[in-house]
Design a protein around this motif. Sequence first.
Motif, PDB file in Angstrom:
ATOM      1  N   ARG A 129     -50.459 -14.485  16.636  1.00  9.86           N
ATOM      2  CA  ARG A 129     -50.669 -13.148  16.079  1.00  9.86           C
ATOM      3  C   ARG A 129     -49.976 -12.056  16.891  1.00  9.86           C
ATOM      4  O   ARG A 129     -50.081 -10.880  16.575  1.00  9.86           O
ATOM      5  N   GLY A 169     -46.895 -11.194  17.170  1.00  8.93           N
ATOM      6  CA  GLY A 169     -45.847 -10.462  16.464  1.00  8.93           C
ATOM      7  C   GLY A 169     -46.384  -9.464  15.461  1.00  8.93           C
ATOM      8  O   GLY A 169     -45.735  -8.461  15.174  1.00  8.93           O
ATOM      9  N   GLU A 170     -47.581  -9.694  14.956  1.00  4.41           N
ATOM     10  CA  GLU A 170     -48.128  -8.811  13.926  1.00  4.41           C
ATOM     11  C   GLU A 170     -49.190  -7.847  14.442  1.00  4.41           C
ATOM     12  O   GLU A 170     -49.424  -6.817  13.828  1.00  4.41           O
ATOM     13  N   LEU A 171     -49.836  -8.188  15.562  1.00  4.85           N
ATOM     14  CA  LEU A 171     -50.865  -7.322  16.131  1.00  4.85           C
ATOM     15  C   LEU A 171     -50.457  -6.909  17.541  1.00  4.85           C
ATOM     16  O   LEU A 171     -50.272  -7.744  18.419  1.00  4.85           O
TER      17      LEU A 171
END
Length: 153
Positions: free
Chosen positions: A102, A104-106
């Motif tokens: 996660r 890369g997205e958070l």
Amino acid sequence: MHFTRPRELVLAGLIGLVLGFGLFELFYGELPRFPVLAGLPLLILAVIEVILGVTLRSRIRAGRVLDAIGIARAVALAKASSLLGSLMLGAWLGALAYLVPRGGELAAAAGDTPGAGVGALCAAVLVGAALWLEHCCRAPEPRDPDHRGYPTG
């Protein structure tokens, strides 16, 4: 009391892994950010155990052991620390298993990943130090070149 067995450490690590990942899955949004040095208490305990191991090892090899209860307490500390370290290693690895995909997205997950990595490293060092302390508390074998004819029982 018996010395720590590998299966005990593996079981504790697996329990920590499942619990760590599960708790992150359920509650990550409610957790505060991890400090990078979150695992530092485990490292401090590891350093203390290494110092204790060096001291006890030299006293045992020199035949200057006066208190068998003290050695038994050191073995109990080592056993408990190795299990704690294994449990925490599993928990930090579970956290990493949740955070890394996660990252890369958070932004929060990317920021917490180094703290979880340091925590896992500190837990692994604690396991190693505890196992070494446990090894240092063993009585020398009669065939051991460091054995000086003292009773091993």
